[in-house]
Scaffold this active site. Structure first.
Site, PDB file in Angstrom:
ATOM      1  N   TYR A 109     -55.986 -43.198 -30.223  1.00 33.03           N
ATOM      2  CA  TYR A 109     -57.186 -43.503 -30.470  1.00 33.03           C
ATOM      3  C   TYR A 109     -58.913 -42.474 -29.658  1.00 33.03           C
ATOM      4  O   TYR A 109     -58.489 -42.464 -27.906  1.00 33.03           O
ATOM      5  CB  TYR A 109     -57.080 -45.180 -29.740  1.00 33.03           C
ATOM      6  CG  TYR A 109     -59.063 -45.448 -29.813  1.00 33.03           C
ATOM      7  CD1 TYR A 109     -58.923 -46.872 -31.155  1.00 33.03           C
ATOM      8  CD2 TYR A 109     -58.998 -45.651 -28.682  1.00 33.03           C
ATOM      9  CE1 TYR A 109     -60.129 -47.738 -31.252  1.00 33.03           C
ATOM     10  CE2 TYR A 109     -60.930 -46.813 -28.816  1.00 33.03           C
ATOM     11  CZ  TYR A 109     -60.891 -47.411 -30.289  1.00 33.03           C
ATOM     12  OH  TYR A 109     -61.977 -48.522 -30.246  1.00 33.03           O
ATOM     13  N   GLU A 197     -65.653 -44.202 -33.623  1.00 35.90           N
ATOM     14  CA  GLU A 197     -64.652 -44.700 -33.623  1.00 35.90           C
ATOM     15  C   GLU A 197     -63.736 -44.299 -34.527  1.00 35.90           C
ATOM     16  O   GLU A 197     -64.407 -43.899 -35.876  1.00 35.90           O
ATOM     17  CB  GLU A 197     -64.156 -45.867 -33.574  1.00 35.90           C
ATOM     18  CG  GLU A 197     -62.908 -46.298 -33.539  1.00 35.90           C
ATOM     19  CD  GLU A 197     -62.717 -48.592 -33.765  1.00 35.90           C
ATOM     20  OE1 GLU A 197     -62.772 -48.508 -35.012  1.00 35.90           O
ATOM     21  OE2 GLU A 197     -62.116 -48.755 -32.776  1.00 35.90           O
TER      22      GLU A 197
END
Ligand code: GDP
Ligand code: MN
Length: 396
Positions: A109, A197
């Site tokens: 992530y 993101e």
């Protein structure tokens, strides 16, 4: 403003971030055709909507034959995909991204967000990325890496390397990871993005680092200087109430309640929402008509508020400094007449030309409730709304 995954990937690629090859499709036939242009035995069919968590909602499918691609594409296209980020109304799938499949060894992530307390961009990363990131940040918050970027110098190579090491990556991957982290930061900085993101950023079986998903959000106030980003806007993914208002230059945000609000000044508009809630109602929107609002602008504000089918009562709250109460009142009277408004309407005027404004309202002979203070106005609109509701046996 949000953009689609494929658009975000295209932008990130220009900043040196590795992304899989892919193409866009608007029909099952085109999806099959796009897959043929890619190498490899498998491909991934991905619904393009402004939401994450598509995987869990059936919006990401790995396919290994033309039939599978066609079937996945038919299922997704035209469907309102409901994810835990879209709300129950879901988001319409109008286009698909067909991508070459990636052999995943690890999912990472990686995100860049504005931290309002730090007043800096913060990198948030985790070695356990993928679809369960929310659970991981909740249950193992200590495993999340955070690194604050100094805006004076931006993301430096040494800082990106440090993050790569903290992620526990193999030394052979550090240079690629550093390039990815620095590239993604530069994309955020140079494109006026408010959020980047990448989840997951994957390590492939072949030892490559690839962004398998990408989300970019932009600061609407910076779009005027990024025309190439403005072009990427997809109105079909936005709240239609907000699109309507934004296209007319109104500062509007849709909410879930029944009481429509027309206010001048963002601070007063926020206070009005609070007062409605305190009085026992739920606001339907935030709307700041701005300074020097003409009668036409007030009329337009009414149209924007009434464009929301849930609105059952309206509160106009004006504290006029630059504004003029008589202009506002003229707009209110015109709106009630032209739009044949029958739902409860409470108007509170204060400030410049207040006497002229009140006189216009009173002399109009229209069914408009007036109030002197914000608290009184909030109480009155909620009372009138409840009254109208009970008379109409539920809804207004
Ligand atoms: P999201 O659910 O909207 O965040 O969509 P993603 O693009 O992140 O895809 C969800 C998940 O699907 C990823 O976390 C991966 O586990 C999986 N996935 C996506 N593309 C591929 C691929 O090319 N190969 C494999 N094996 N899995 C993939
Ligand atoms: Mn994702």
């Amino acid at each position: 403003m949000d953009i689609h995954e494929y658009q975000a990937k295209d932008l990130l690629k220009r900043f040196g971030v590795n992304v899989p090859r892919g193409g866009i499709a608007y029909s099952p036939e085109q999806a099959v055709y796009r897959a043929r242009e890619l190498s490899g035995e498998k491909c991934v069919v991905k619904a393009q909507i402004h939401s994450g968590a598509r995987g869990k909602a059936g919006g990401v499918r790995i396919c290994s034959s033309d039939d599978e691609i066609s079937e996945a594409a038919s299922w997704m296209l035209g469907r309102k995909l409901v994810t835990h980020q879209t709300g129950p109304q879901g988001k319409m799938v109008g286009r698909l991204y067909i991508e070459e499949a990636t052999d995943i060894a690890q999912e990472i992530y990686l995100a860049f967000v504005m931290d309002r307390t730090e007043e800096r961009v913060v990198v948030v990363a985790s070695a356990q990325g993928g679809m369960e990131i929310e659970e991981i940040s909740e249950n193992e918050p200590e495993s999340i890496i955070r690194s604050v970027v100094d805006p004076a110098v931006g993301m430096q190579n040494f800082q990106a390397r440090e993050i790569a090491f903290q992620l526990g990556l193999d030394p052979s991957l550090i240079n690629q990871a550093t390039k990815t982290i620095v590239g993604a930061y530069r994309a955020m900085d140079e494109l006026d993005a408010s959020m980047v993101e990448i989840n997951p950023l994957v390590v492939t079986g072949g030892g490559e680092i690839v962004a398998l998903d990408a989300k970019l959000s932009f600061d609407n106030n910076a779009l005027f200087r990024r025309p190439e980003i403005s072009e990427l806007r997809d109105k079909s993914q936005e709240d239609p109430r907000e699109t309507y208002a934004e296209d007319r230059g109104l500062n509007y945000i849709g909410l879930d309640g029944e009481i429509g609000c027309i206010v001048n000044g963002a601070g007063l508009a926020m206070a009005t929402l609070d007062m409605i809630k305190m009085a026992g109602g739920e606001p339907a929107n935030f709307l700041d008509v701005g300074g020097g609002a003409s009668p036409e602008r007030v009329l337009m504000s009414f149209k924007a508020v009434l464009n929301d089918p849930n609105v059952e009562a309206i509160l106009v709250n004006i504290f006029a400094g630059i504004n003029r109460c008589d202009w506002i009142a003229e707009g209110v009277v015109r709106a009630v007449q032209e739009l044949e408004l029958t739902m409860p309407l409470v108007v509170r005027l204060s400030g410049t030309n207040v006497d002229e404004g009140r006189a216009l309202i009173n002399e109009s002979g229209l069914n408009i409730i007036t109030a002197d203070t914000l608290a009184e106005a909030a109480d009155k609109v909620v009372a009138a709304w409840k009254d109208a509701r009970s008379k109409n046996g539920g809804a207004v």
